[in-house]
Design a protein around this motif. Structure first.
Motif, PDB file in Angstrom:
ATOM      1  N   VAL A 121       7.070  95.790  57.235  1.00 52.07           N
ATOM      2  CA  VAL A 121       6.490  96.002  55.909  1.00 52.07           C
ATOM      3  C   VAL A 121       7.623  95.890  54.889  1.00 52.07           C
ATOM      4  CG1 VAL A 121       6.676  98.510  56.127  1.00 52.07           C
ATOM      5  CG2 VAL A 121       5.109  97.558  54.477  1.00 52.07           C
ATOM      6  N   LEU A 122       7.338  95.215  53.777  1.00 52.43           N
ATOM      7  CA  LEU A 122       8.312  95.043  52.695  1.00 52.43           C
ATOM      8  C   LEU A 122       7.931  95.954  51.539  1.00 52.43           C
ATOM      9  CD1 LEU A 122       8.351  91.162  52.780  1.00 52.43           C
ATOM     10  CD2 LEU A 122      10.333  92.603  53.213  1.00 52.43           C
ATOM     11  N   SER A 123       8.934  96.511  50.864  1.00 54.17           N
ATOM     12  CA  SER A 123       8.644  97.369  49.718  1.00 54.17           C
ATOM     13  C   SER A 123       9.619  97.108  48.584  1.00 54.17           C
ATOM     14  CB  SER A 123       8.699  98.847  50.126  1.00 54.17           C
ATOM     15  OG  SER A 123       9.989  99.179  50.599  1.00 54.17           O
ATOM     16  N   ALA A 124       9.112  97.301  47.368  1.00 55.87           N
ATOM     17  CA  ALA A 124       9.943  97.250  46.166  1.00 55.87           C
ATOM     18  C   ALA A 124      10.139  98.699  45.750  1.00 55.87           C
ATOM     19  CB  ALA A 124       9.255  96.452  45.073  1.00 55.87           C
ATOM     20  N   ASN A 125      11.332  99.204  45.916  1.00 55.01           N
ATOM     21  CA  ASN A 125      11.596 100.613  45.644  1.00 55.01           C
ATOM     22  C   ASN A 125      11.804 100.846  44.148  1.00 55.01           C
ATOM     23  OD1 ASN A 125      11.522 101.057  48.456  1.00 55.01           O
ATOM     24  ND2 ASN A 125      13.647 100.419  48.617  1.00 55.01           N
ATOM     25  N   GLY A 126      11.528 102.050  43.696  1.00 59.88           N
ATOM     26  CA  GLY A 126      11.646 102.393  42.294  1.00 59.88           C
ATOM     27  C   GLY A 126      13.056 102.288  41.743  1.00 59.88           C
ATOM     28  N   ASP A 127      14.054 102.276  42.616  1.00 62.49           N
ATOM     29  CA  ASP A 127      15.452 102.200  42.170  1.00 62.49           C
ATOM     30  C   ASP A 127      15.956 100.760  42.038  1.00 62.49           C
ATOM     31  OD1 ASP A 127      15.638 101.436  44.815  1.00 62.49           O
ATOM     32  OD2 ASP A 127      16.923 103.101  45.423  1.00 62.49           O
ATOM     33  N   GLY A 128      15.053  99.788  42.173  1.00 65.13           N
ATOM     34  CA  GLY A 128      15.444  98.387  42.048  1.00 65.13           C
ATOM     35  C   GLY A 128      15.856  97.748  43.350  1.00 65.13           C
ATOM     36  N   GLU A 129      15.915  98.522  44.426  1.00 62.69           N
ATOM     37  CA  GLU A 129      16.228  97.955  45.735  1.00 62.69           C
ATOM     38  C   GLU A 129      14.934  97.597  46.454  1.00 62.69           C
ATOM     39  OE1 GLU A 129      18.698 100.923  47.676  1.00 62.69           O
ATOM     40  OE2 GLU A 129      20.445  99.689  47.235  1.00 62.69           O
ATOM     41  N   PHE A 130      15.089  96.818  47.510  1.00 63.84           N
ATOM     42  CA  PHE A 130      13.957  96.355  48.291  1.00 63.84           C
ATOM     43  C   PHE A 130      14.136  96.836  49.723  1.00 63.84           C
ATOM     44  CE2 PHE A 130      14.679  93.643  44.728  1.00 63.84           C
ATOM     45  CZ  PHE A 130      13.401  93.477  44.187  1.00 63.84           C
ATOM     46  N   GLY A 131      13.049  97.304  50.331  1.00 68.24           N
ATOM     47  CA  GLY A 131      13.130  97.838  51.677  1.00 68.24           C
ATOM     48  C   GLY A 131      12.383  96.998  52.689  1.00 68.24           C
ATOM     49  N   VAL A 132      12.853  97.086  53.929  1.00 66.60           N
ATOM     50  CA  VAL A 132      12.183  96.466  55.068  1.00 66.60           C
ATOM     51  C   VAL A 132      12.078  97.552  56.127  1.00 66.60           C
ATOM     52  CG1 VAL A 132      12.258  94.644  56.824  1.00 66.60           C
ATOM     53  CG2 VAL A 132      13.187  94.207  54.533  1.00 66.60           C
ATOM     54  N   GLY A 133      10.871  97.754  56.632  1.00 61.62           N
ATOM     55  CA  GLY A 133      10.703  98.824  57.605  1.00 61.62           C
ATOM     56  C   GLY A 133       9.573  98.583  58.576  1.00 61.62           C
ATOM     57  N   THR A 134       9.424  99.524  59.481  1.00 65.25           N
ATOM     58  CA  THR A 134       8.357  99.485  60.475  1.00 65.25           C
ATOM     59  C   THR A 134       7.376 100.604  60.166  1.00 65.25           C
ATOM     60  OG1 THR A 134       9.605 100.940  61.935  1.00 65.25           O
ATOM     61  CG2 THR A 134       9.884  98.573  62.263  1.00 65.25           C
ATOM     62  N   GLY A 135       6.276 100.567  60.810  1.00 68.93           N
ATOM     63  CA  GLY A 135       5.281 101.612  60.615  1.00 68.93           C
ATOM     64  C   GLY A 135       4.203 101.196  59.633  1.00 68.93           C
ATOM     65  N   ILE A 136       3.336 102.136  59.336  1.00 64.54           N
ATOM     66  CA  ILE A 136       2.198 101.856  58.469  1.00 64.54           C
ATOM     67  C   ILE A 136       2.602 101.918  57.001  1.00 64.54           C
ATOM     68  CG2 ILE A 136      -0.063 102.684  57.749  1.00 64.54           C
ATOM     69  CD1 ILE A 136      -0.463 103.607  60.658  1.00 64.54           C
ATOM     70  N   LEU A 137       3.400 102.893  56.635  1.00 61.06           N
ATOM     71  CA  LEU A 137       3.815 103.051  55.248  1.00 61.06           C
ATOM     72  C   LEU A 137       5.086 102.272  54.969  1.00 61.06           C
ATOM     73  CD1 LEU A 137       3.136 106.850  54.765  1.00 61.06           C
ATOM     74  CD2 LEU A 137       1.689 104.932  54.125  1.00 61.06           C
ATOM     75  N   ALA A 138       5.319 102.040  53.701  1.00 62.22           N
ATOM     76  CA  ALA A 138       6.508 101.290  53.283  1.00 62.22           C
ATOM     77  C   ALA A 138       7.759 102.149  53.441  1.00 62.22           C
ATOM     78  CB  ALA A 138       6.346 100.842  51.839  1.00 62.22           C
ATOM     79  N   THR A 139       8.470 101.926  54.508  1.00 62.05           N
ATOM     80  CA  THR A 139       9.732 102.625  54.753  1.00 62.05           C
ATOM     81  C   THR A 139      10.858 101.614  54.685  1.00 62.05           C
ATOM     82  OG1 THR A 139       9.657 102.269  57.137  1.00 62.05           O
ATOM     83  CG2 THR A 139       8.590 104.276  56.303  1.00 62.05           C
ATOM     84  N   ALA A 148      15.117  90.764  46.368  1.00 61.44           N
ATOM     85  CA  ALA A 148      13.881  90.511  47.110  1.00 61.44           C
ATOM     86  C   ALA A 148      14.112  89.418  48.154  1.00 61.44           C
ATOM     87  CB  ALA A 148      12.773  90.111  46.147  1.00 61.44           C
ATOM     88  N   GLY A 149      14.898  88.407  47.802  1.00 64.75           N
ATOM     89  CA  GLY A 149      15.173  87.314  48.744  1.00 64.75           C
ATOM     90  C   GLY A 149      15.863  87.778  50.010  1.00 64.75           C
ATOM     91  N   GLU A 150      16.814  88.718  49.863  1.00 65.94           N
ATOM     92  CA  GLU A 150      17.503  89.254  51.044  1.00 65.94           C
ATOM     93  C   GLU A 150      16.534  90.030  51.933  1.00 65.94           C
ATOM     94  OE1 GLU A 150      21.958  89.994  49.150  1.00 65.94           O
ATOM     95  OE2 GLU A 150      20.430  91.552  48.941  1.00 65.94           O
ATOM     96  N   ALA A 151      15.653  90.813  51.312  1.00 65.95           N
ATOM     97  CA  ALA A 151      14.669  91.586  52.081  1.00 65.95           C
ATOM     98  C   ALA A 151      13.711  90.655  52.819  1.00 65.95           C
ATOM     99  CB  ALA A 151      13.898  92.534  51.159  1.00 65.95           C
ATOM    100  N   VAL A 152      13.253  89.615  52.144  1.00 66.38           N
ATOM    101  CA  VAL A 152      12.344  88.650  52.763  1.00 66.38           C
ATOM    102  C   VAL A 152      13.032  87.940  53.928  1.00 66.38           C
ATOM    103  CG1 VAL A 152      11.186  86.434  52.358  1.00 66.38           C
ATOM    104  CG2 VAL A 152      10.836  88.348  50.777  1.00 66.38           C
ATOM    105  N   ALA A 153      14.274  87.537  53.745  1.00 66.52           N
ATOM    106  CA  ALA A 153      15.006  86.859  54.824  1.00 66.52           C
ATOM    107  C   ALA A 153      15.124  87.761  56.048  1.00 66.52           C
ATOM    108  CB  ALA A 153      16.392  86.427  54.334  1.00 66.52           C
ATOM    109  N   TRP A 154      15.398  89.043  55.819  1.00 61.15           N
ATOM    110  CA  TRP A 154      15.501  89.980  56.947  1.00 61.15           C
ATOM    111  C   TRP A 154      14.143  90.136  57.631  1.00 61.15           C
ATOM    112  CZ3 TRP A 154      19.779  91.888  59.126  1.00 61.15           C
ATOM    113  CH2 TRP A 154      19.593  92.852  60.125  1.00 61.15           C
TER     114      TRP A 154
END
Length: 178
Positions: A121-139, A148-154
């Motif tokens: 799951v990909l997320s746009a965090n409120g601090d301007g960073e982008f997250g990549v995680g597992t699970g149901i919620l955006a972690t 965003a490009g780095e997060a998508v590539a990962w």
């Protein structure tokens, strides 16, 4: 001939209210971030529902997601738009059926209603960073990224080998019913 699946105003009002309530409970500012729009759903260029394909539904889902991201009015909306656009620009992800849950961007190998989530799951965090995680919620347990490009590539690296193609997740019947 275009066929449009429309949702009535009361359903849109309820959906926006539910989303706003979820955000308010988590301390997010509410008041205009979720707006009613005229039509939600897929638009097909064929009057024959038998011609509706997983590829067309996927393309329509991406169009809808990008349009919804374009009108968000939250402080983090620009980051979210960047994430959606970066994911759409990646051919491997663009070939998957996109969906969101709790503002996390997910992907499926089947269209709705019987989606099959794949990858992180990909997320746009409120601090301007982008997250990549597992699970149901955006972690962000797989990583936090400056763009965003780095997060998508990962996220692409985390996909199983040979993912796709997208298949129909249920039969489409005249009237848009599943």
């Amino acid at each position: 001939m275009d066929i449009s699946l429309e949702v009535s105003a009361p359903v849109l009002d309820e959906s926006a209210g539910t989303g706003s309530g979820w955000l308010a409970a988590r301390g997010a500012p509410v008041g205009g971030g979720l707006r009613r729009s005229g039509t939600i759903g897929a638009v097909f260029d064929s009057p024959n529902f038998a011609e509706v394909s997983a590829a067309r539904l996927t393309e329509s889902a991406w169009q809808r997601l990008r349009a919804e991201a374009a009108v968000l009015e939250y402080s983090w909306a620009e980051s979210y738009r960047q994430l959606v656009e970066a994911a759409w620009a990646e051919p491997v992800l663009r070939a998957l059926y996109p969906f969101t849950s709790h503002w996390g961007l997910r992907f499926s190998t089947a269209t709705g209603p019987l989606m099959v989530a794949v990858g992180p799951v990909l997320s746009a965090n409120g601090d301007g960073e982008f997250g990549v995680g597992t699970g149901i919620l955006a972690t962000s347990n797989l990583g936090r990224f400056a763009t965003a490009g780095e997060a998508v590539a990962w996220a692409v690296r985390e996909l199983p080998p040979g993912v796709g193609p997208v298949r129909l997740g249920g039969p489409v019947r005249p009237g848009g019913e599943w």
